[in-house]
Scaffold this motif. Structure first.
Motif, PDB file in Angstrom:
ATOM      1  N   LEU A 154       0.768  -1.070   0.098  1.00 58.10           N
ATOM      2  CA  LEU A 154       0.027   0.145  -0.098  1.00 58.10           C
ATOM      3  C   LEU A 154       0.922   1.226   0.025  1.00 58.10           C
ATOM      4  CD1 LEU A 154      -2.672   1.227   0.120  1.00 58.10           C
ATOM      5  CD2 LEU A 154      -2.833   1.219   2.757  1.00 58.10           C
ATOM      6  N   ARG A 157       2.231   1.696  -3.391  1.00 64.43           N
ATOM      7  CA  ARG A 157       1.109   2.016  -4.378  1.00 64.43           C
ATOM      8  C   ARG A 157       0.925   3.601  -4.141  1.00 64.43           C
ATOM      9  NH1 ARG A 157       1.819  -0.956  -8.739  1.00 64.43           N
ATOM     10  NH2 ARG A 157       1.418  -3.272  -8.279  1.00 64.43           N
ATOM     11  N   ALA A 158       0.835   4.116  -2.777  1.00 66.80           N
ATOM     12  CA  ALA A 158       0.459   5.358  -2.589  1.00 66.80           C
ATOM     13  C   ALA A 158       1.482   6.384  -3.134  1.00 66.80           C
ATOM     14  CB  ALA A 158       0.407   5.460  -0.924  1.00 66.80           C
ATOM     15  N   LYS A 199      -3.847   1.369  -5.998  1.00 65.36           N
ATOM     16  CA  LYS A 199      -3.742   1.515  -4.622  1.00 65.36           C
ATOM     17  C   LYS A 199      -5.099   1.243  -3.892  1.00 65.36           C
ATOM     18  CE  LYS A 199      -4.036   5.628  -1.687  1.00 65.36           C
ATOM     19  NZ  LYS A 199      -4.053   7.093  -1.762  1.00 65.36           N
TER      20      LYS A 199
END
Length: 225
Positions: A154, A157-158, A199
């Protein structure tokens, strides 16, 4: 020259993304003392653990009752013959109270086998409990590592979304000034859309991994101190 500057910008953006990727490993996030607390919490709260303990207690109780059942085949009784009475039909020599003992031989010989069977049942219950504890501990570890991995994904992806948004802003400005083509700008817009989609998937994976772990714990992660 203008397109060359655009490509240099994209190369710099790619380098930044790789740095973010290197910082997204979850290995350094592993907290082994906290993991031990998670395992202890699961062993304390998970219903199947209590069910296994009840099976052990039941098997132990059966074994103990079987061990002390040797006297089940022995029956005691007494006969009272008054000192002053005379029984003509069944004359007796002894007067007063008379104790009689009877022994069930078949039941006596069956006791050792019953005790051995109860003992083995008790041992099997203990072995099954120990096996389940090992399995539960391994499952908690797997779910904990999966949760950390999902969090790292995460974060990755952020960061990718942040990079993509920055690239879109820069390329939009460059496109408006005629320093890049619409195709390059549009490709970056598509990349931003894809990164946002990744995300969302990473967020779902994180919440799923957390739910799986908390199911074993029987409580929220915040309650494990």
């Amino acid at each position: 020259m203008k397109l060359k500057l655009t490509y240099l910008f994209l190369i710099a953006l790619l380098f930044t993304s790789r740095v973010h990727a290197q910082q997204s490993s979850f290995i350094n996030d592993i907290n082994y003392p906290y993991l031990e607390k998670l395992i202890a919490t699961a062993k304390k709260n998970y219903p199947e653990v209590k069910a296994r303990q009840s099976q052990v207690n039941a098997a132990k109780g059966l074994y103990n009752s079987t061990v002390f059942s040797w006297l089940d085949g022995l029956t005691a009784s007494y006969i009272y013959s008054p000192q002053t009475s005379i029984n003509i039909s069944q004359p007796t020599i002894f007067k007063g109270y008379q104790l009689a003992l009877s022994l069930n031989i078949g039941q006596l010989f069956s006791r050792p086998g019953a005790i051995r069977q109860a003992k083995e049942t008790y041992k099997v219950a203990e072995y099954q409990q120990a096996e389940y504890m090992l399995s539960l501990e391994a499952q908690v570890k797997r779910f904990y590592f999966a949760y950390l991995e999902a969090q790292a994904e995460l974060r990755l992806r952020a960061n990718a979304v942040i990079d993509a948004e920055s690239a879109v802003k820069q390329l939009k400005y460059a496109f408006q000034k005629g320093e890049t083509t619409f195709q390059i700008y549009n490709e970056q817009l598509n990349s931003l859309y894809n990164q946002n989609s990744f995300k969302v998937q990473a967020e779902l994976s994180t919440f799923t991994a957390r739910t799986n772990l908390e199911e074993l714990l029987g409580t929220k992660l915040e309650d494990v101190k």
